[in-house]
Design a protein around this motif. Sequence first.
Motif, PDB file in Angstrom:
ATOM      1  N   ASP A 139       0.816  -1.224   0.000  1.00 22.79           N
ATOM      2  CA  ASP A 139       0.000   0.000   0.000  1.00 22.79           C
ATOM      3  C   ASP A 139       0.841   1.262   0.000  1.00 22.79           C
ATOM      4  OD1 ASP A 139      -2.346  -1.441  -0.024  1.00 22.79           O
ATOM      5  OD2 ASP A 139      -2.484  -1.530   2.167  1.00 22.79           O
ATOM      6  N   ASN A 140       2.058   1.179   0.567  1.00 24.79           N
ATOM      7  CA  ASN A 140       2.902   2.378   0.631  1.00 24.79           C
ATOM      8  C   ASN A 140       4.374   1.985   0.578  1.00 24.79           C
ATOM      9  OD1 ASN A 140       3.789   1.820   3.448  1.00 24.79           O
ATOM     10  ND2 ASN A 140       1.652   2.286   3.938  1.00 24.79           N
ATOM     11  N   ILE A 141       5.209   2.978   0.395  1.00 25.96           N
ATOM     12  CA  ILE A 141       6.650   2.756   0.246  1.00 25.96           C
ATOM     13  C   ILE A 141       7.249   2.152   1.508  1.00 25.96           C
ATOM     14  CG2 ILE A 141       8.861   3.971   0.002  1.00 25.96           C
ATOM     15  CD1 ILE A 141       7.399   5.912  -1.910  1.00 25.96           C
ATOM     16  N   GLU A 142       6.839   2.663   2.666  1.00 22.72           N
ATOM     17  CA  GLU A 142       7.418   2.209   3.938  1.00 22.72           C
ATOM     18  C   GLU A 142       7.241   0.701   4.130  1.00 22.72           C
ATOM     19  OE1 GLU A 142       5.504   4.825   3.548  1.00 22.72           O
ATOM     20  OE2 GLU A 142       6.875   6.475   4.046  1.00 22.72           O
ATOM     21  N   ASN A 143       6.087   0.168   3.729  1.00 22.62           N
ATOM     22  CA  ASN A 143       5.851  -1.270   3.880  1.00 22.62           C
ATOM     23  C   ASN A 143       6.648  -2.097   2.885  1.00 22.62           C
ATOM     24  OD1 ASN A 143       4.032  -0.731   5.917  1.00 22.62           O
ATOM     25  ND2 ASN A 143       2.211  -0.945   4.633  1.00 22.62           N
ATOM     26  N   ALA A 144       6.996  -1.500   1.760  1.00 23.44           N
ATOM     27  CA  ALA A 144       7.730  -2.243   0.731  1.00 23.44           C
ATOM     28  C   ALA A 144       9.216  -2.387   1.058  1.00 23.44           C
ATOM     29  CB  ALA A 144       7.563  -1.546  -0.618  1.00 23.44           C
ATOM     30  N   ILE A 145       9.772  -1.453   1.789  1.00 20.11           N
ATOM     31  CA  ILE A 145      11.225  -1.428   2.025  1.00 20.11           C
ATOM     32  C   ILE A 145      11.733  -2.705   2.698  1.00 20.11           C
ATOM     33  CG2 ILE A 145      13.091  -0.225   3.223  1.00 20.11           C
ATOM     34  CD1 ILE A 145      12.058   1.174   0.684  1.00 20.11           C
ATOM     35  N   PRO A 146      11.127  -3.188   3.813  1.00 15.70           N
ATOM     36  CA  PRO A 146      11.641  -4.419   4.433  1.00 15.70           C
ATOM     37  C   PRO A 146      11.634  -5.614   3.484  1.00 15.70           C
ATOM     38  CG  PRO A 146      10.123  -3.281   5.911  1.00 15.70           C
ATOM     39  CD  PRO A 146      10.010  -2.605   4.583  1.00 15.70           C
ATOM     40  N   TYR A 147      10.600  -5.716   2.633  1.00 17.27           N
ATOM     41  CA  TYR A 147      10.545  -6.822   1.667  1.00 17.27           C
ATOM     42  C   TYR A 147      11.701  -6.735   0.681  1.00 17.27           C
ATOM     43  CZ  TYR A 147       9.061  -9.749  -2.218  1.00 17.27           C
ATOM     44  OH  TYR A 147       9.033 -10.695  -3.208  1.00 17.27           O
ATOM     45  N   ILE A 148      11.960  -5.542   0.184  1.00 17.55           N
ATOM     46  CA  ILE A 148      13.058  -5.364  -0.779  1.00 17.55           C
ATOM     47  C   ILE A 148      14.388  -5.745  -0.142  1.00 17.55           C
ATOM     48  CG2 ILE A 148      14.328  -3.663  -2.158  1.00 17.55           C
ATOM     49  CD1 ILE A 148      11.646  -2.142  -2.445  1.00 17.55           C
ATOM     50  N   LYS A 149      14.594  -5.293   1.092  1.00 14.78           N
ATOM     51  CA  LYS A 149      15.860  -5.575   1.784  1.00 14.78           C
ATOM     52  C   LYS A 149      16.054  -7.073   2.019  1.00 14.78           C
ATOM     53  CE  LYS A 149      16.469  -1.186   4.270  1.00 14.78           C
ATOM     54  NZ  LYS A 149      16.551  -0.536   5.591  1.00 14.78           N
ATOM     55  N   SER A 150      14.988  -7.757   2.319  1.00 11.51           N
ATOM     56  CA  SER A 150      15.101  -9.163   2.718  1.00 11.51           C
ATOM     57  C   SER A 150      14.992 -10.145   1.563  1.00 11.51           C
ATOM     58  CB  SER A 150      14.015  -9.498   3.761  1.00 11.51           C
ATOM     59  OG  SER A 150      14.132  -8.667   4.889  1.00 11.51           O
ATOM     60  N   ASN A 151      14.265  -9.790   0.513  1.00  9.04           N
ATOM     61  CA  ASN A 151      13.903 -10.771  -0.504  1.00  9.04           C
ATOM     62  C   ASN A 151      14.510 -10.548  -1.884  1.00  9.04           C
ATOM     63  OD1 ASN A 151      11.584 -12.539   0.816  1.00  9.04           O
ATOM     64  ND2 ASN A 151      11.253 -10.417   1.442  1.00  9.04           N
ATOM     65  N   ILE A 152      15.171  -9.424  -2.083  1.00 12.98           N
ATOM     66  CA  ILE A 152      15.784  -9.158  -3.384  1.00 12.98           C
ATOM     67  C   ILE A 152      17.275  -9.446  -3.295  1.00 12.98           C
ATOM     68  CG2 ILE A 152      16.109  -7.478  -5.224  1.00 12.98           C
ATOM     69  CD1 ILE A 152      13.183  -8.252  -4.617  1.00 12.98           C
ATOM     70  N   GLU A 153      17.771 -10.227  -4.243  1.00  9.24           N
ATOM     71  CA  GLU A 153      19.170 -10.639  -4.200  1.00  9.24           C
ATOM     72  C   GLU A 153      20.108  -9.499  -4.567  1.00  9.24           C
ATOM     73  OE1 GLU A 153      19.701 -13.969  -6.720  1.00  9.24           O
ATOM     74  OE2 GLU A 153      18.378 -15.308  -5.576  1.00  9.24           O
ATOM     75  N   SER A 154      21.295  -9.547  -3.984  1.00 11.17           N
ATOM     76  CA  SER A 154      22.331  -8.562  -4.305  1.00 11.17           C
ATOM     77  C   SER A 154      22.673  -8.634  -5.791  1.00 11.17           C
ATOM     78  CB  SER A 154      23.587  -8.833  -3.486  1.00 11.17           C
ATOM     79  OG  SER A 154      24.591  -7.878  -3.763  1.00 11.17           O
ATOM     80  N   GLY A 155      22.922  -7.474  -6.388  1.00  7.91           N
ATOM     81  CA  GLY A 155      23.248  -7.413  -7.801  1.00  7.91           C
ATOM     82  C   GLY A 155      22.046  -7.205  -8.695  1.00  7.91           C
TER      83      GLY A 155
END
Length: 453
Positions: free
Chosen positions: A415-431
């Motif tokens: 729903d908002n940017i703040e909620n998306a940030i933890p998912y990006i940090k945890s679930n998106i691979e480096s590179g």
Amino acid sequence: MNTEELIEATNAKIIGQASLNKEINISTDTRTIKSGDFYLPLKGASFDGEKFIAQAIEKGAIGAFFTSNQNLPKGVNALFLQVPNTLTAYLQLANYRLHKLKPFVIAVTGSSGKTTTKELVASVLSEKYKTFKTPLNHNNEIGFCQTVFEAPDDVEVLVLEMGMRGLGEIELLSKYSEPDVAIISNVGTAHIGRLGSRENIAKAKCEIVKGIKSQKTLAMEITPALIAHNDEIIKNTVDFNGEKIFYSINDVKIIEKSASYSKFEYKENIYELNVGGDYNIENALSAINIGLKLGLTIEQIQTGLKKYKPIEKRWESVTVNVNEKKFEIINDSYNANPESMHAFVDTIFEHYKNYVLILGDMGELGENEIQYHRELGEYINKKNNLAPTAKIISIGTLSKNITNAITACEIKHFDNIENAIPYIKSNIESGTILFLKASRSMKFEQIIELLSK
């Protein structure tokens, strides 16, 4: 300008006394006004600059424009100029200065691509002429006036970007800028919520020709012209008897392209851009045609195109370190509408393999806004060149309709940017490369800021 010119340009009624030949700068903001300036108060939905006339005089302004006597300070030695409307006065003053400077004026508009087109045109024409352009997105009436007053005295070419939110606004800008050439980059669905149809949008964009005049400058005779995308709706809408030059990507032979490079042939000459995307090639065709019209050599046009660099939030690349991970982020969230979104995803699917698309709401699409977002998702879902590891994240209210229509790859909605940030940090691979695209109101630059913390 001097105070006598202020009166001549606006036909103002004089109240008070001051030296009529005194040289002044015009200021519209009491926060930055300087001693000796002349104050021009503007009004908006939530502010009235006339309430600060007394403050402007206290800070050293030698006078001010006004519409109502009730805002004038008593017992001060200053020059007050009464006009029916202060914004109109500002436009009249800008027009007066244009007549003094006598630059060749190029007006640029379009549903999308107008800022890039303006930048490309200025980059090309700077190879031969002293060129000044609209800064950033200062494309309304006030921005036009600011651009004219910021232009140097020796300017030869002035490139003006013109935006609009309704009918009549571009006609007003065209009236006071009196362009020699107008450019319409395209007619899409941006602002369709306000104007109701592409036909009405075309009508509003084609108003840009209303103020075109014939002017002989730059030591050559140049007939007034329209340079426009080869769109039937433009051809059927524009009412203009001067020279018309139409272009499209179909006029081009693409030789080589990648995400950050384009090489193409147009009118039997080869050109290069240090950006990717067919839409950028189309935007470059405007710059090529205006360069040819103003007598630049092919070599000068080629050099000007190669020097072009995207502005902030236009395919802006940054690298962000998140704990032990590293992401490259391509931020293209300067603005978004259905046409620019389609072009955006096409470029990514064609040139990238390891990516995550982060898409936000597209604004001002009217009663069919849900349909436009769903159609984007359906468009993505039909692409046969989606990378096997592709992920698409939607952020916002309307953008949920994008990911709801996608089954061909992994999707996620927040729903908002703040909620998306933890998912990006945890679930998106480096590179992984993160691509950001949304309307400016979504403030997607905050994604970069929050990931960087």
